[in-house]
Design a protein around this motif. Structure first.
Motif, PDB file in Angstrom:
ATOM      1  N   PHE A 103     150.360   6.225 -70.584  1.00 39.59           N
ATOM      2  CA  PHE A 103     149.114   6.958 -70.834  1.00 39.59           C
ATOM      3  C   PHE A 103     148.169   6.143 -71.712  1.00 39.59           C
ATOM      4  O   PHE A 103     146.972   5.998 -71.397  1.00 39.59           O
ATOM      5  N   LEU A 104     148.688   5.590 -72.810  1.00 39.29           N
ATOM      6  CA  LEU A 104     147.855   4.821 -73.735  1.00 39.29           C
ATOM      7  C   LEU A 104     147.325   3.551 -73.085  1.00 39.29           C
ATOM      8  O   LEU A 104     146.175   3.155 -73.323  1.00 39.29           O
ATOM      9  N   ARG A 105     148.137   2.893 -72.265  1.00 42.01           N
ATOM     10  CA  ARG A 105     147.671   1.700 -71.552  1.00 42.01           C
ATOM     11  C   ARG A 105     146.463   2.034 -70.690  1.00 42.01           C
ATOM     12  O   ARG A 105     145.440   1.329 -70.712  1.00 42.01           O
ATOM     13  N   SER A 106     146.563   3.131 -69.954  1.00 36.88           N
ATOM     14  CA  SER A 106     145.475   3.521 -69.059  1.00 36.88           C
ATOM     15  C   SER A 106     144.221   3.895 -69.846  1.00 36.88           C
ATOM     16  O   SER A 106     143.111   3.479 -69.506  1.00 36.88           O
ATOM     17  N   VAL A 107     144.389   4.666 -70.930  1.00 37.71           N
ATOM     18  CA  VAL A 107     143.243   5.094 -71.740  1.00 37.71           C
ATOM     19  C   VAL A 107     142.524   3.893 -72.355  1.00 37.71           C
ATOM     20  O   VAL A 107     141.292   3.772 -72.280  1.00 37.71           O
ATOM     21  N   MET A 108     143.285   2.986 -72.962  1.00 38.67           N
ATOM     22  CA  MET A 108     142.689   1.843 -73.657  1.00 38.67           C
ATOM     23  C   MET A 108     141.968   0.902 -72.697  1.00 38.67           C
ATOM     24  O   MET A 108     140.941   0.308 -73.049  1.00 38.67           O
ATOM     25  N   LEU A 109     142.484   0.748 -71.490  1.00 37.15           N
ATOM     26  CA  LEU A 109     141.847  -0.147 -70.526  1.00 37.15           C
ATOM     27  C   LEU A 109     140.619   0.481 -69.858  1.00 37.15           C
ATOM     28  O   LEU A 109     139.700  -0.231 -69.450  1.00 37.15           O
ATOM     29  N   ILE A 110     140.584   1.804 -69.759  1.00 37.07           N
ATOM     30  CA  ILE A 110     139.491   2.477 -69.040  1.00 37.07           C
ATOM     31  C   ILE A 110     138.335   2.855 -69.967  1.00 37.07           C
ATOM     32  O   ILE A 110     137.184   2.921 -69.518  1.00 37.07           O
ATOM     33  N   ILE A 111     138.586   3.070 -71.240  1.00 33.43           N
ATOM     34  CA  ILE A 111     137.510   3.449 -72.175  1.00 33.43           C
ATOM     35  C   ILE A 111     136.314   2.487 -72.116  1.00 33.43           C
ATOM     36  O   ILE A 111     135.160   2.934 -72.138  1.00 33.43           O
ATOM     37  N   PRO A 112     136.517   1.155 -72.043  1.00 35.00           N
ATOM     38  CA  PRO A 112     135.344   0.254 -71.975  1.00 35.00           C
ATOM     39  C   PRO A 112     134.436   0.514 -70.776  1.00 35.00           C
ATOM     40  O   PRO A 112     133.258   0.160 -70.832  1.00 35.00           O
ATOM     41  N   PHE A 113     134.938   1.128 -69.695  1.00 35.35           N
ATOM     42  CA  PHE A 113     134.084   1.454 -68.551  1.00 35.35           C
ATOM     43  C   PHE A 113     132.879   2.290 -68.994  1.00 35.35           C
ATOM     44  O   PHE A 113     131.764   2.108 -68.491  1.00 35.35           O
ATOM     45  N   ILE A 114     133.129   3.234 -69.912  1.00 36.00           N
ATOM     46  CA  ILE A 114     132.053   4.122 -70.364  1.00 36.00           C
ATOM     47  C   ILE A 114     130.951   3.324 -71.048  1.00 36.00           C
ATOM     48  O   ILE A 114     129.764   3.486 -70.742  1.00 36.00           O
ATOM     49  N   PHE A 115     131.334   2.433 -71.960  1.00 37.17           N
ATOM     50  CA  PHE A 115     130.341   1.665 -72.713  1.00 37.17           C
ATOM     51  C   PHE A 115     129.658   0.623 -71.830  1.00 37.17           C
ATOM     52  O   PHE A 115     128.453   0.382 -71.955  1.00 37.17           O
ATOM     53  N   LEU A 116     130.405   0.011 -70.907  1.00 38.26           N
ATOM     54  CA  LEU A 116     129.815  -0.978 -70.003  1.00 38.26           C
ATOM     55  C   LEU A 116     128.806  -0.327 -69.063  1.00 38.26           C
ATOM     56  O   LEU A 116     127.800  -0.944 -68.695  1.00 38.26           O
ATOM     57  N   THR A 117     129.072   0.912 -68.680  1.00 42.56           N
ATOM     58  CA  THR A 117     128.162   1.629 -67.781  1.00 42.56           C
ATOM     59  C   THR A 117     126.965   2.191 -68.527  1.00 42.56           C
ATOM     60  O   THR A 117     125.831   2.147 -68.038  1.00 42.56           O
ATOM     61  N   LYS A 118     127.195   2.678 -69.735  1.00 39.67           N
ATOM     62  CA  LYS A 118     126.114   3.309 -70.500  1.00 39.67           C
ATOM     63  C   LYS A 118     125.099   2.294 -71.022  1.00 39.67           C
ATOM     64  O   LYS A 118     123.944   2.637 -71.289  1.00 39.67           O
ATOM     65  N   ARG A 119     125.519   1.028 -71.165  1.00 37.46           N
ATOM     66  CA  ARG A 119     124.598   0.006 -71.686  1.00 37.46           C
ATOM     67  C   ARG A 119     123.559  -0.418 -70.648  1.00 37.46           C
ATOM     68  O   ARG A 119     122.539  -1.023 -70.988  1.00 37.46           O
ATOM     69  N   LEU A 120     123.800  -0.112 -69.365  1.00 33.90           N
ATOM     70  CA  LEU A 120     122.941  -0.587 -68.285  1.00 33.90           C
ATOM     71  C   LEU A 120     121.638   0.202 -68.225  1.00 33.90           C
ATOM     72  O   LEU A 120     121.617   1.406 -68.485  1.00 33.90           O
ATOM     73  N   PRO A 121     120.536  -0.464 -67.842  1.00 30.30           N
ATOM     74  CA  PRO A 121     119.263   0.243 -67.622  1.00 30.30           C
ATOM     75  C   PRO A 121     119.218   0.812 -66.199  1.00 30.30           C
ATOM     76  O   PRO A 121     119.571   0.139 -65.244  1.00 30.30           O
ATOM     77  N   TYR A 122     118.776   2.063 -66.079  1.00 32.99           N
ATOM     78  CA  TYR A 122     118.722   2.720 -64.765  1.00 32.99           C
ATOM     79  C   TYR A 122     117.263   2.988 -64.407  1.00 32.99           C
ATOM     80  O   TYR A 122     116.788   4.111 -64.457  1.00 32.99           O
ATOM     81  N   CYS A 123     116.574   1.911 -64.025  1.00 31.01           N
ATOM     82  CA  CYS A 123     115.150   2.028 -63.743  1.00 31.01           C
ATOM     83  C   CYS A 123     114.863   2.113 -62.240  1.00 31.01           C
ATOM     84  O   CYS A 123     113.707   2.196 -61.832  1.00 31.01           O
ATOM     85  N   GLN A 124     115.906   2.081 -61.395  1.00 31.89           N
ATOM     86  CA  GLN A 124     115.705   2.129 -59.934  1.00 31.89           C
ATOM     87  C   GLN A 124     115.880   3.529 -59.372  1.00 31.89           C
ATOM     88  O   GLN A 124     115.641   3.752 -58.193  1.00 31.89           O
ATOM     89  N   GLY A 125     116.307   4.455 -60.201  1.00 31.90           N
ATOM     90  CA  GLY A 125     116.569   5.806 -59.728  1.00 31.90           C
ATOM     91  C   GLY A 125     117.913   6.281 -60.219  1.00 31.90           C
ATOM     92  O   GLY A 125     118.581   5.611 -61.004  1.00 31.90           O
ATOM     93  N   ASN A 126     118.311   7.460 -59.750  1.00 34.64           N
ATOM     94  CA  ASN A 126     119.567   8.036 -60.212  1.00 34.64           C
ATOM     95  C   ASN A 126     120.395   8.609 -59.061  1.00 34.64           C
ATOM     96  O   ASN A 126     121.197   9.515 -59.248  1.00 34.64           O
ATOM     97  N   PHE A 127     120.196   8.079 -57.845  1.00 33.19           N
ATOM     98  CA  PHE A 127     120.925   8.547 -56.670  1.00 33.19           C
ATOM     99  C   PHE A 127     122.201   7.724 -56.489  1.00 33.19           C
ATOM    100  O   PHE A 127     122.150   6.490 -56.345  1.00 33.19           O
ATOM    101  N   ILE A 128     123.353   8.388 -56.499  1.00 39.11           N
ATOM    102  CA  ILE A 128     124.650   7.722 -56.307  1.00 39.11           C
ATOM    103  C   ILE A 128     125.180   8.089 -54.922  1.00 39.11           C
ATOM    104  O   ILE A 128     125.434   9.267 -54.655  1.00 39.11           O
ATOM    105  N   PRO A 129     125.348   7.117 -54.030  1.00 42.30           N
ATOM    106  CA  PRO A 129     125.840   7.416 -52.676  1.00 42.30           C
ATOM    107  C   PRO A 129     127.348   7.638 -52.656  1.00 42.30           C
ATOM    108  O   PRO A 129     128.116   6.869 -52.089  1.00 42.30           O
TER     109      PRO A 129
END
Length: 318
Positions: free
Chosen positions: A151-177
């Motif tokens: 459980f801890l291995r999965s949590v620690m490796l996946i948490i950076p996904f949130i910060f890597l995604t949140k740092r991005l600029p979303y100026c092209q729209g907000n539609f996710i296919p």
């Protein structure tokens, strides 16, 4: 719709488009997904109940199976209800924080599922290669520590996904296919550089998926050697038959996972996008729906527990 946060342009919500190109058939697509979800919830909750209440199932193999069932039912519950709202009621908006939370739980739980399958392979290795020491090696404390480490291995490796995604600029729209918030599906909506996201995603796949598959392969290599060395054909058959359910679970889990992973990176342009989306959903739904059926059919102790539960005291009188 958009708000400024530091130097990034972040939408207040995303719009999940479902299965692009098949919007007119969303209701029909939802029917098998809804059926698989019902089977997954009933089957996995039933397994957890049986393992918790049936004394004969209080063994390491079934404790790991209960952990797999809990992971599976939680995994499909993070995506299917929202997906059905998209298909049935056209409710496509999802708050950005809810989207990031869904993304985290989807990837964390899929990593957890892979880790539990690896632990189950190690369980079969100990049971077949060290049968006399099985109970002393895999104690309840060891099982709890192994589950917590996974459980801890999965949590620690996946948490950076949130910060890597949140740092991005979303100026092209907000539609996710897509029907749910997947890491790269969300990142690709951005107008920024997603190379770091792609590289880290690949690294996580290697650290979780490849590592677990290597451990599973080594375990079954050792199991095969031990089974072949048995003198009796009946003993060989009995030893290897205890692994068939687990092998089926591995195939059901990793085949759609490999298809999704490799086609996204190497063959994505040759396969229609809606096929990607459907297979990605099957990857989250098929193992939770099929694992209780496979273990119920293939495992004698679970079959007997189900019959005992359904017939009650009638079993003892026959």
């Amino acid at each position: 719709m958009f708000r400024i946060n530091s130097s990034s342009l972040i939408p207040g919500f995303f719009i999940l488009n479902g299965v692009p190109g098949l919007e007119d058939t969303h209701v029909w697509i939802s029917l098998p997904f809804c059926l698989m979800y019902i089977v997954a919830v009933v089957g996995n909750c039933g397994l957890i109940y049986l393992i918790g209440h049936e004394e004969a199932l209080h063994r390491p193999m079934y404790y790991f199976l209960a952990l797999l069932s809990f992971t599976d039912v939680t995994l499909c519950t993070t995506t299917v209800p929202n997906m059905l709202c998209i298909f049935w009621f056209n409710l496509k908006e999802i708050n950005v924080n809810a989207c990031l939370a869904q993304m985290f739980f989807v990837h964390m739980l899929t990593g957890m599922e892979s880790g539990v399958l690896m632990l189950m392979a190690l369980d079969r290795y100990v049971a077949i290669c060290y049968p006399l020491r099985y109970a002393t090696i895999l104690t309840n404390t060891v099982i709890a520590k192994a589950g917590l480490a996974t459980f801890l291995r999965s949590v620690m490796l996946i948490i950076p996904f949130i910060f890597l995604t949140k740092r991005l600029p979303y100026c092209q729209g907000n539609f996710i296919p897509h029907t749910y918030c997947d890491h790269m599906s969300v990142a690709k909506v951005s107008c920024g550089n997603v190379r770091i996201n792609a590289v880290y995603g690949l690294m996580v796949a290697l650290l979780i998926g490849v590592f677990d598959i290597c451990c599973i392969s080594v375990s079954y290599t050792m199991i095969l050697r031990a089974v072949i060395s048995l003198s009796s054909a009946e003993a060989r058959h009995k030893a290897f038959s205890t692994c068939t359910s687990h092998i089926c679970a591995i195939v059901i889990t990793y085949v759609p996972a490999f298809f999704t992973f490799f086609t996204h990176r190497f063959g994505g342009h040759n396969i229609p996008h809606h096929i990607h989306i459907i297979v990605a959903n099957l990857y989250l739904l098929l193992p939770p729906a099929m694992n209780p059926i496979v273990y119920g059919v293939k495992t004698k102790q679970i079959r007997e527990a189900v019959i005992k539960f359904l017939l009650g005291d009638k079993v003892g009188s026959t």
